[in-house]
Design a protein around this motif. Structure first.
Motif, PDB file in Angstrom:
ATOM      1  N   GLU A 130       0.811  -1.218   0.000  1.00 19.90           N
ATOM      2  CA  GLU A 130       0.000   0.000   0.000  1.00 19.90           C
ATOM      3  C   GLU A 130       0.845   1.270   0.000  1.00 19.90           C
ATOM      4  O   GLU A 130       1.970   1.281   0.496  1.00 19.90           O
ATOM      5  N   MET A 131       0.244   2.348  -0.511  1.00 26.01           N
ATOM      6  CA  MET A 131       0.851   3.664  -0.346  1.00 26.01           C
ATOM      7  C   MET A 131       0.745   4.115   1.109  1.00 26.01           C
ATOM      8  O   MET A 131       1.679   4.693   1.659  1.00 26.01           O
ATOM      9  N   MET A 132      -0.421   3.890   1.713  1.00 30.55           N
ATOM     10  CA  MET A 132      -0.585   4.234   3.123  1.00 30.55           C
ATOM     11  C   MET A 132      -1.289   3.097   3.834  1.00 30.55           C
ATOM     12  O   MET A 132      -2.365   2.676   3.447  1.00 30.55           O
ATOM     13  N   VAL A 133      -0.634   2.595   4.878  1.00 34.66           N
ATOM     14  CA  VAL A 133      -1.224   1.524   5.678  1.00 34.66           C
ATOM     15  C   VAL A 133      -1.202   1.971   7.136  1.00 34.66           C
ATOM     16  O   VAL A 133      -0.206   2.508   7.626  1.00 34.66           O
ATOM     17  N   ARG A 134      -2.340   1.765   7.812  1.00 34.94           N
ATOM     18  CA  ARG A 134      -2.436   2.091   9.238  1.00 34.94           C
ATOM     19  C   ARG A 134      -1.789   0.969  10.037  1.00 34.94           C
ATOM     20  O   ARG A 134      -2.259  -0.170  10.016  1.00 34.94           O
ATOM     21  N   CYS A 135      -0.732   1.302  10.765  1.00 35.34           N
ATOM     22  CA  CYS A 135      -0.029   0.327  11.599  1.00 35.34           C
ATOM     23  C   CYS A 135      -0.426   0.566  13.046  1.00 35.34           C
ATOM     24  O   CYS A 135      -0.013   1.550  13.653  1.00 35.34           O
ATOM     25  N   GLY A 136      -1.212  -0.293  13.600  1.00 35.92           N
ATOM     26  CA  GLY A 136      -1.745  -0.140  14.955  1.00 35.92           C
ATOM     27  C   GLY A 136      -3.037  -0.944  15.037  1.00 35.92           C
ATOM     28  O   GLY A 136      -3.200  -1.907  14.306  1.00 35.92           O
ATOM     29  N   TYR A 137      -3.999  -0.534  15.801  1.00 37.14           N
ATOM     30  CA  TYR A 137      -3.927   0.527  16.790  1.00 37.14           C
ATOM     31  C   TYR A 137      -3.635  -0.070  18.176  1.00 37.14           C
ATOM     32  O   TYR A 137      -3.201   0.622  19.084  1.00 37.14           O
ATOM     33  N   ILE A 227       1.192   4.135  13.634  1.00 43.27           N
ATOM     34  CA  ILE A 227       2.132   4.687  12.665  1.00 43.27           C
ATOM     35  C   ILE A 227       1.416   4.742  11.324  1.00 43.27           C
ATOM     36  O   ILE A 227       0.881   3.724  10.872  1.00 43.27           O
ATOM     37  N   TYR A 228       1.373   5.913  10.697  1.00 40.21           N
ATOM     38  CA  TYR A 228       0.793   6.036   9.360  1.00 40.21           C
ATOM     39  C   TYR A 228       1.928   5.807   8.352  1.00 40.21           C
ATOM     40  O   TYR A 228       2.639   6.712   7.961  1.00 40.21           O
ATOM     41  N   HIS A 229       2.084   4.538   7.993  1.00 39.30           N
ATOM     42  CA  HIS A 229       3.183   4.060   7.149  1.00 39.30           C
ATOM     43  C   HIS A 229       2.891   4.477   5.707  1.00 39.30           C
ATOM     44  O   HIS A 229       2.127   3.833   4.992  1.00 39.30           O
ATOM     45  N   SER A 230       3.529   5.561   5.246  1.00 42.88           N
ATOM     46  CA  SER A 230       3.214   6.183   3.948  1.00 42.88           C
ATOM     47  C   SER A 230       4.404   6.002   3.019  1.00 42.88           C
ATOM     48  O   SER A 230       5.512   6.460   3.321  1.00 42.88           O
ATOM     49  N   ASN A 231       4.186   5.363   1.855  1.00 43.38           N
ATOM     50  CA  ASN A 231       5.273   4.793   1.075  1.00 43.38           C
ATOM     51  C   ASN A 231       5.285   5.304  -0.365  1.00 43.38           C
ATOM     52  O   ASN A 231       4.249   5.343  -1.030  1.00 43.38           O
ATOM     53  N   LEU A 313       0.459  13.210  16.600  1.00 44.77           N
ATOM     54  CA  LEU A 313       1.479  12.299  16.067  1.00 44.77           C
ATOM     55  C   LEU A 313       2.842  12.945  16.318  1.00 44.77           C
ATOM     56  O   LEU A 313       3.379  13.654  15.474  1.00 44.77           O
ATOM     57  N   PRO A 314       3.410  12.714  17.497  1.00 48.40           N
ATOM     58  CA  PRO A 314       4.589  13.486  17.912  1.00 48.40           C
ATOM     59  C   PRO A 314       5.913  13.032  17.332  1.00 48.40           C
ATOM     60  O   PRO A 314       6.908  13.763  17.437  1.00 48.40           O
ATOM     61  N   VAL A 315       5.980  11.833  16.737  1.00 46.13           N
ATOM     62  CA  VAL A 315       7.266  11.355  16.218  1.00 46.13           C
ATOM     63  C   VAL A 315       7.142  11.036  14.739  1.00 46.13           C
ATOM     64  O   VAL A 315       6.050  10.865  14.188  1.00 46.13           O
ATOM     65  N   LEU A 316       8.310  10.929  14.088  1.00 47.02           N
ATOM     66  CA  LEU A 316       8.358  10.678  12.652  1.00 47.02           C
ATOM     67  C   LEU A 316       9.453   9.652  12.379  1.00 47.02           C
ATOM     68  O   LEU A 316      10.580   9.781  12.874  1.00 47.02           O
ATOM     69  N   THR A 317       9.117   8.642  11.591  1.00 48.19           N
ATOM     70  CA  THR A 317      10.078   7.625  11.175  1.00 48.19           C
ATOM     71  C   THR A 317      10.362   7.795   9.690  1.00 48.19           C
ATOM     72  O   THR A 317       9.435   7.968   8.892  1.00 48.19           O
ATOM     73  N   LEU A 318      11.635   7.746   9.333  1.00 46.27           N
ATOM     74  CA  LEU A 318      12.053   7.754   7.932  1.00 46.27           C
ATOM     75  C   LEU A 318      12.593   6.374   7.601  1.00 46.27           C
ATOM     76  O   LEU A 318      13.548   5.904   8.224  1.00 46.27           O
ATOM     77  N   LEU A 325      14.588  -2.606  -8.013  1.00 50.96           N
ATOM     78  CA  LEU A 325      13.209  -2.307  -8.400  1.00 50.96           C
ATOM     79  C   LEU A 325      12.291  -3.500  -8.170  1.00 50.96           C
ATOM     80  O   LEU A 325      11.157  -3.348  -7.709  1.00 50.96           O
ATOM     81  N   LYS A 326      12.758  -4.713  -8.475  1.00 43.95           N
ATOM     82  CA  LYS A 326      11.914  -5.900  -8.293  1.00 43.95           C
ATOM     83  C   LYS A 326      11.742  -6.247  -6.813  1.00 43.95           C
ATOM     84  O   LYS A 326      10.700  -6.768  -6.413  1.00 43.95           O
ATOM     85  N   GLN A 327      12.754  -5.977  -6.019  1.00 44.70           N
ATOM     86  CA  GLN A 327      12.689  -6.320  -4.600  1.00 44.70           C
ATOM     87  C   GLN A 327      11.829  -5.341  -3.821  1.00 44.70           C
ATOM     88  O   GLN A 327      11.264  -5.688  -2.784  1.00 44.70           O
ATOM     89  N   GLY A 328      11.732  -4.094  -4.331  1.00 46.81           N
ATOM     90  CA  GLY A 328      10.935  -3.074  -3.657  1.00 46.81           C
ATOM     91  C   GLY A 328      11.749  -1.838  -3.378  1.00 46.81           C
ATOM     92  O   GLY A 328      12.386  -1.721  -2.323  1.00 46.81           O
ATOM     93  N   TYR A 329      11.758  -0.913  -4.334  1.00 46.77           N
ATOM     94  CA  TYR A 329      12.500   0.354  -4.219  1.00 46.77           C
ATOM     95  C   TYR A 329      11.532   1.386  -3.671  1.00 46.77           C
ATOM     96  O   TYR A 329      10.639   1.858  -4.372  1.00 46.77           O
ATOM     97  N   VAL A 330      11.694   1.748  -2.397  1.00 47.37           N
ATOM     98  CA  VAL A 330      10.641   2.502  -1.717  1.00 47.37           C
ATOM     99  C   VAL A 330      11.209   3.245  -0.511  1.00 47.37           C
ATOM    100  O   VAL A 330      12.185   2.815   0.102  1.00 47.37           O
ATOM    101  N   THR A 331      10.588   4.367  -0.205  1.00 50.47           N
ATOM    102  CA  THR A 331      10.864   5.060   1.053  1.00 50.47           C
ATOM    103  C   THR A 331       9.552   5.267   1.791  1.00 50.47           C
ATOM    104  O   THR A 331       8.489   5.412   1.179  1.00 50.47           O
ATOM    105  N   GLY A 332       9.647   5.279   3.112  1.00 52.99           N
ATOM    106  CA  GLY A 332       8.471   5.505   3.942  1.00 52.99           C
ATOM    107  C   GLY A 332       8.624   6.760   4.781  1.00 52.99           C
ATOM    108  O   GLY A 332       9.669   6.976   5.414  1.00 52.99           O
ATOM    109  N   ILE A 333       7.600   7.608   4.765  1.00 54.99           N
ATOM    110  CA  ILE A 333       7.493   8.759   5.665  1.00 54.99           C
ATOM    111  C   ILE A 333       6.366   8.427   6.624  1.00 54.99           C
ATOM    112  O   ILE A 333       5.213   8.284   6.202  1.00 54.99           O
ATOM    113  N   GLU A 334       6.681   8.324   7.930  1.00 57.65           N
ATOM    114  CA  GLU A 334       5.762   7.646   8.837  1.00 57.65           C
ATOM    115  C   GLU A 334       5.496   8.438  10.124  1.00 57.65           C
ATOM    116  O   GLU A 334       6.134   8.213  11.150  1.00 57.65           O
TER     117      GLU A 334
END
Length: 402
Positions: A130-137, A227-231, A313-318, A325-334
């Motif tokens: 997903e582009m955005m997956v809710r991790c929790g709650y 965590i709003y895992h946004s990819n 949402l007081p913290v941020l994960t990078l 590309l086949k394995q998953g070329y991605v960054t998450g702003i969370e």
């Protein structure tokens, strides 16, 4: 102008001053299920930016029975939600830009085919695309064991089918589209958490908002994390792309990430053998505790930004996963309430929050697709304003060890 119009419309909707047409697509209490469904601005005789909203039930493989709900704005964004996977967002496209990524997981996996406890608690990865997956709650973060319980990777919300889904369209211009979903994390003798999710979009706009309300329906206090895992991947992510945010402090998640601390602002191209690097960020915020984070391409004319509130949402994960590309070329702003350490560590460091019986927590985010140099420059200016003269503190020692 567009932003002001969106905010005024949201205010009217919240106050109940704008009437809306509403369609219930799923409701477990009334045993309602619409299955394949479609509505459009043409059918509704709404003369503005043309749009359509369509739900499709998928078939075959591990996506059998999964549902996609697609909002398509002819002059704006196409937003694809997954009601059967936590009301998460599969991808967003518009203006020649995509927010999302290419996962090796190609199907929209039905949670019925997921075993979150497999691979020592890493089963969540078998559906992750997903582009955005809710991790929790109930919990989030890396797997861990406490009091005889296995806390699986990133919790259950993203693999929970919505118990209720409804779509509304306001009766007057700009015809704001609202999609609501109800997620239930209810276990006998354990949690009774319910989350009312909401996505709002004005047709023709390049941004949309998320408003989630988490409520403790039980009779006892209960922990929660999110965590709003946004990819984001191509075409935004590339060699020379940049991560942007106003930051007080950044530190590596673990020893492996230490060697990437000096280049945390930039990205490599697809690199075989690159393991994920994760960084813990304490974000700065401006007026009303508002802040933002973004990833932009090398040319500075494409990107994605997330606006959020640091009291919620007081913290941020990078997360930097610049593998092939086949394995998953991605960054998450969370943005989140916690970092991605196991819940045991987050409890020790007092980042796990708690709700009293009947108490609710609110989470508001706005996702913005950046499709021009002026969009990117405005984001850079907004970040610079919040950052001011404060220097980013780079701490080389991880705050915890798993």
């Amino acid at each position: 102008m567009k932003k002001a119009l969106l905010l005024s419309t949201l205010a009217l909707l919240i106050s109940g001053q704008v009437a809306a047409k509403t369609w219930v697509l799923t409701d477990t209490e009334s045993n309602t299920e619409q299955g394949n469904w479609h509505i459009s601005s043409h059918q509704l005789n709404m003369k503005s930016s043309p749009f359509s909203i369509e739900q499709t039930v998928l078939h075959g493989g591990k996506q059998e029975g999964s549902k996609l709900l697609v909002i398509k704005s002819q002059n704006g964004l196409t937003i694809t939600l997954i009601p059967t996977r936590g009301m998460d967002i599969l991808h967003v496209e518009g203006f020649g830009v995509r927010m999302g990524w290419d996962s090796p997981v190609k199907e929209v996996v039905n949670p019925a085919y997921m075993n979150l406890e497999s691979r020592n608690g890493l089963g969540w990865l078998e559906g992750f695309n997903e582009m955005m997956v809710r991790c929790g709650y109930e919990w989030t973060g890396h797997p861990g064991t406490a009091d005889g319980q296995l806390y699986t990777l990133h919790g259950k919300a993203g693999n929970t089918p919505a118990s209720k889904v409804e779509v509304s369209v306001s009766d007057s211009a700009p015809y704001t589209i609202t999609v609501r979903g109800l997620l239930k994390e209810s276990t006998f003798k354990k949690a009774d958490l319910q989350t009312q999710t909401e996505l709002q979009y004005v047709p023709g706009s390049s941004q949309f908002s998320i408003h989630d309300v988490l409520t403790n329906k039980g009779d006892y206090d209960h922990d929660y994390q999110i965590i709003y895992h946004s990819n984001f991947g191509q075409p935004i992510l590339e060699e020379g792309a940049q991560f942007l945010a106003p930051i007080a402090q950044i530190s590596p998640f673990n020893d492996y990430a230490k060697k990437g601390l000096s280049t945390w602002q930039t990205y490599a191209g697809p690199t075989k053998g690159f393991d994920e690097m994760v960084f813990n960020i304490a974000p700065l915020s401006g007026a009303n505790h508002q802040t933002l984070a973004a990833v932009v391409n090398k040319a500075g004319n494409k990107g994605a930004a997330i606006h959020f509130n640091t009291t919620q949402l007081p913290v941020l994960t990078l997360w930097k996963n610049t593998d092939t590309l086949k394995q998953g070329y991605v960054t998450g702003i969370e943005p989140g309430t916690s970092y991605a350490y196991p819940v045991t560590i987050e409890r020790e460091q007092k980042r796990v929050k708690q709700l009293a019986p009947g108490q609710s927590a609110h989470f508001d985010l706005t996702y913005q697709l950046l499709h021009s140099a002026s969009d990117v420059n405005q984001i850079k200016q907004d970040i610079a304003t919040i950052q001011g003269d404060q220097k980013v503190e780079e701490v080389s020692t991880p705050m915890a060890k798993e």
